[in-house]
Scaffold this motif. Structure first.
Motif, PDB file in Angstrom:
ATOM      1  N   SER A  12       0.850  -1.180   0.000  1.00  0.00           N
ATOM      2  CA  SER A  12       0.000   0.000   0.000  1.00  0.00           C
ATOM      3  C   SER A  12       0.892   1.239   0.000  1.00  0.00           C
ATOM      4  CB  SER A  12      -0.919   0.003   1.227  1.00  0.00           C
ATOM      5  OG  SER A  12      -1.731   1.159   1.242  1.00  0.00           O
ATOM      6  N   TRP A  13       0.736   2.076  -1.011  1.00  0.00           N
ATOM      7  CA  TRP A  13       1.520   3.302  -1.117  1.00  0.00           C
ATOM      8  C   TRP A  13       0.609   4.493  -0.841  1.00  0.00           C
ATOM      9  CZ3 TRP A  13       4.145   2.079  -6.504  1.00  0.00           C
ATOM     10  CH2 TRP A  13       4.983   0.964  -6.351  1.00  0.00           C
ATOM     11  N   THR A  14       1.052   5.384   0.021  1.00  0.00           N
ATOM     12  CA  THR A  14       0.236   6.533   0.436  1.00  0.00           C
ATOM     13  C   THR A  14       0.856   7.828  -0.075  1.00  0.00           C
ATOM     14  OG1 THR A  14      -0.523   5.381   2.429  1.00  0.00           O
ATOM     15  CG2 THR A  14      -0.752   7.775   2.382  1.00  0.00           C
ATOM     16  N   PHE A  15       0.028   8.608  -0.775  1.00  0.00           N
ATOM     17  CA  PHE A  15       0.468   9.868  -1.368  1.00  0.00           C
ATOM     18  C   PHE A  15      -0.286  11.029  -0.718  1.00  0.00           C
ATOM     19  CE2 PHE A  15       1.024   6.526  -4.436  1.00  0.00           C
ATOM     20  CZ  PHE A  15       2.193   6.821  -5.109  1.00  0.00           C
ATOM     21  N   ARG A  16       0.340  12.217  -0.728  1.00  0.00           N
ATOM     22  CA  ARG A  16      -0.303  13.411  -0.210  1.00  0.00           C
ATOM     23  C   ARG A  16      -0.080  14.577  -1.177  1.00  0.00           C
ATOM     24  NH1 ARG A  16       2.151  11.103   4.286  1.00  0.00           N
ATOM     25  NH2 ARG A  16       0.705  10.399   5.923  1.00  0.00           N
ATOM     26  N   ARG A  17      -1.114  15.435  -1.279  1.00  0.00           N
ATOM     27  CA  ARG A  17      -0.984  16.672  -2.060  1.00  0.00           C
ATOM     28  C   ARG A  17      -2.063  17.643  -1.626  1.00  0.00           C
ATOM     29  NH1 ARG A  17      -1.764  16.842  -8.531  1.00  0.00           N
ATOM     30  NH2 ARG A  17      -3.953  16.707  -7.852  1.00  0.00           N
ATOM     31  N   ASP A  18      -1.636  18.848  -1.259  1.00  0.00           N
ATOM     32  CA  ASP A  18      -2.574  19.917  -0.895  1.00  0.00           C
ATOM     33  C   ASP A  18      -3.572  19.462   0.171  1.00  0.00           C
ATOM     34  OD1 ASP A  18      -1.329  21.476  -2.834  1.00  0.00           O
ATOM     35  OD2 ASP A  18      -2.741  20.858  -4.401  1.00  0.00           O
ATOM     36  N   GLY A  19      -3.078  18.734   1.170  1.00  0.00           N
ATOM     37  CA  GLY A  19      -3.935  18.297   2.259  1.00  0.00           C
ATOM     38  C   GLY A  19      -4.767  17.067   1.946  1.00  0.00           C
ATOM     39  N   THR A  20      -4.633  16.557   0.738  1.00  0.00           N
ATOM     40  CA  THR A  20      -5.381  15.358   0.330  1.00  0.00           C
ATOM     41  C   THR A  20      -4.468  14.143   0.431  1.00  0.00           C
ATOM     42  OG1 THR A  20      -6.745  16.624  -1.204  1.00  0.00           O
ATOM     43  CG2 THR A  20      -6.656  14.239  -1.543  1.00  0.00           C
ATOM     44  N   GLU A  21      -5.012  13.044   0.934  1.00  0.00           N
ATOM     45  CA  GLU A  21      -4.250  11.804   1.049  1.00  0.00           C
ATOM     46  C   GLU A  21      -4.901  10.730   0.194  1.00  0.00           C
ATOM     47  OE1 GLU A  21      -2.381  10.553   4.874  1.00  0.00           O
ATOM     48  OE2 GLU A  21      -3.753   8.842   4.696  1.00  0.00           O
ATOM     49  N   ALA A  22      -4.068   9.984  -0.526  1.00  0.00           N
ATOM     50  CA  ALA A  22      -4.565   8.907  -1.383  1.00  0.00           C
ATOM     51  C   ALA A  22      -3.707   7.671  -1.176  1.00  0.00           C
ATOM     52  CB  ALA A  22      -4.534   9.326  -2.847  1.00  0.00           C
ATOM     53  N   SER A  23      -4.334   6.576  -0.765  1.00  0.00           N
ATOM     54  CA  SER A  23      -3.631   5.305  -0.587  1.00  0.00           C
ATOM     55  C   SER A  23      -4.010   4.360  -1.723  1.00  0.00           C
ATOM     56  CB  SER A  23      -3.985   4.664   0.754  1.00  0.00           C
ATOM     57  OG  SER A  23      -3.493   5.442   1.823  1.00  0.00           O
ATOM     58  N   VAL A  24      -3.015   3.709  -2.271  1.00  0.00           N
ATOM     59  CA  VAL A  24      -3.226   2.813  -3.407  1.00  0.00           C
ATOM     60  C   VAL A  24      -2.707   1.431  -3.058  1.00  0.00           C
ATOM     61  CG1 VAL A  24      -2.766   2.412  -5.851  1.00  0.00           C
ATOM     62  CG2 VAL A  24      -2.925   4.757  -4.978  1.00  0.00           C
ATOM     63  N   ALA A  25      -3.548   0.425  -3.243  1.00  0.00           N
ATOM     64  CA  ALA A  25      -3.112  -0.967  -3.094  1.00  0.00           C
ATOM     65  C   ALA A  25      -2.452  -1.391  -4.386  1.00  0.00           C
ATOM     66  CB  ALA A  25      -4.302  -1.861  -2.775  1.00  0.00           C
ATOM     67  N   VAL A  26      -1.185  -1.774  -4.312  1.00  0.00           N
ATOM     68  CA  VAL A  26      -0.448  -2.113  -5.524  1.00  0.00           C
ATOM     69  C   VAL A  26      -0.371  -3.627  -5.680  1.00  0.00           C
ATOM     70  CG1 VAL A  26       0.902  -0.003  -5.389  1.00  0.00           C
ATOM     71  CG2 VAL A  26       1.793  -2.095  -4.351  1.00  0.00           C
TER      72      VAL A  26
END
Length: 291
Positions: free
Chosen positions: A198-212
């Motif tokens: 699971s990779w977790t990204f952030r941008r402008d206060g938004t968080e997005a986790s992706v199951a790879v």
């Protein structure tokens, strides 16, 4: 009774398991060692050694005293070395431990600079991805990345590194360039077991986790590097681990406008021991190299 001499005698007895061998190592007669240990036990009002068919061995109190005494002796030796070498620079042997890939890419190519700065110093580099016991292995300084498993460790943060999603131009040309984190789900991932799937990204206060998903996973950075360079998929790793390829263009970053959790580089010193001047100098050098 000289306290440091008494501690030295006791440590040598524990290490050799006999009064006679300890006496030979110190260069005194056996009666002197026996008398010193007896005086030490009288002073502390506790029994430190027991005799058995296998020789001498420390009691529980003796084990605790041995560990403390050994540290005190080391610190005294370091103090003398620093005083003697204050005007002549650092000398002797420095034992360093570091992860194999990080050391090969970031430290060893610059090591000649450190050796030139300290011509009387010898450096013994232990390459090991495991978290080893620094005291038992005789390590003066270890370079470790990420969160420290031992919160009581004597450590100093040297740098904070960027993590990126990387791939070869050949892979991206064939499979496309992900534009948002969700696009990664359609790609092959080269999975680093330390980071999971699971990779977790952030941008402008938004968080997005992706199951790879990926057909290959590796427990060491060398495997990640080899698989990415073979165009087997996307991978997340610190920029330190792909520094030469990022500079040459052999590997490129994607999703650069999204942020991944950073990674800290630490200098870790043996617990219960002051960092030696040699270890501090090496930490300063690494901070300069990677900072």
């Amino acid at each position: 009774m000289d306290r440091l001499q008494a501690m030295t005698a006791f440590v040598r007895v524990v290490e050799t398991g006999s009064f006679s061998q300890a006496a030979r190592r110190i260069g005194v007669g056996q009666p002197a060692i026996s008398k010193t240990i007896a005086q030490l036990e009288d002073r502390l009002q506790v029994r430190l050694l027991i005799r058995s068919t296998h020789g001498l061995s420390p009691t529980d109190a003796g084990v605790r005293f041995y560990e403390r005494a050994k540290t005190a002796i080391h610190e005294a030796d370091e103090a003398e070395l620093e005083a003697k070498g204050a005007g002549a620079g650092l000398f002797g042997r420095l034992r360093v431990c570091a992860a194999t890939t990080f050391a090969r890419l970031m430290i060893i190519p610059r090591l000649p600079e450190f050796l030139e700065e300290h011509p009387e110093l010898e450096v013994d580099v232990v390459l090991d991805d495991r978290v080893i016991d620094l005291v038992s292995e005789g390590i003066d300084i270890a370079l470790r990345m990420g969160e420290l498993a031992d919160s009581s460790a004597v450590a100093r943060r040297l740098a904070t590194g960027r993590r990126s999603v990387v791939a070869t131009p050949a892979y991206l040309e064939k499979h496309g360039v992900p534009q948002v984190p969700a696009d990664i789900a359609a790609h092959q991932a080269v999975v680093y077991t330390q980071l999971g799937r699971s990779w977790t990204f952030r941008r402008d206060g938004t968080e997005a986790s992706v199951a790879v998903s990926g057909r290959v996973q590796f427990s060491a950075a060398e495997g990640i590097r080899a698989a990415v360079k073979a165009s087997m998929g996307l991978a997340v790793n610190s920029d330190w681990m792909f520094w030469p390829e990022l500079l040459s263009g052999e590997v490129t970053r994607v999703l650069e406008d999204w942020e991944l959790p950073s990674i800290d580089l630490w200098a870790v010193f043996p617990t219960g021991r002051l960092a030696s001047a040699k270890a501090r100098a090496f930490a300063d050098f690494v901070e300069r190299v990677v900072g």
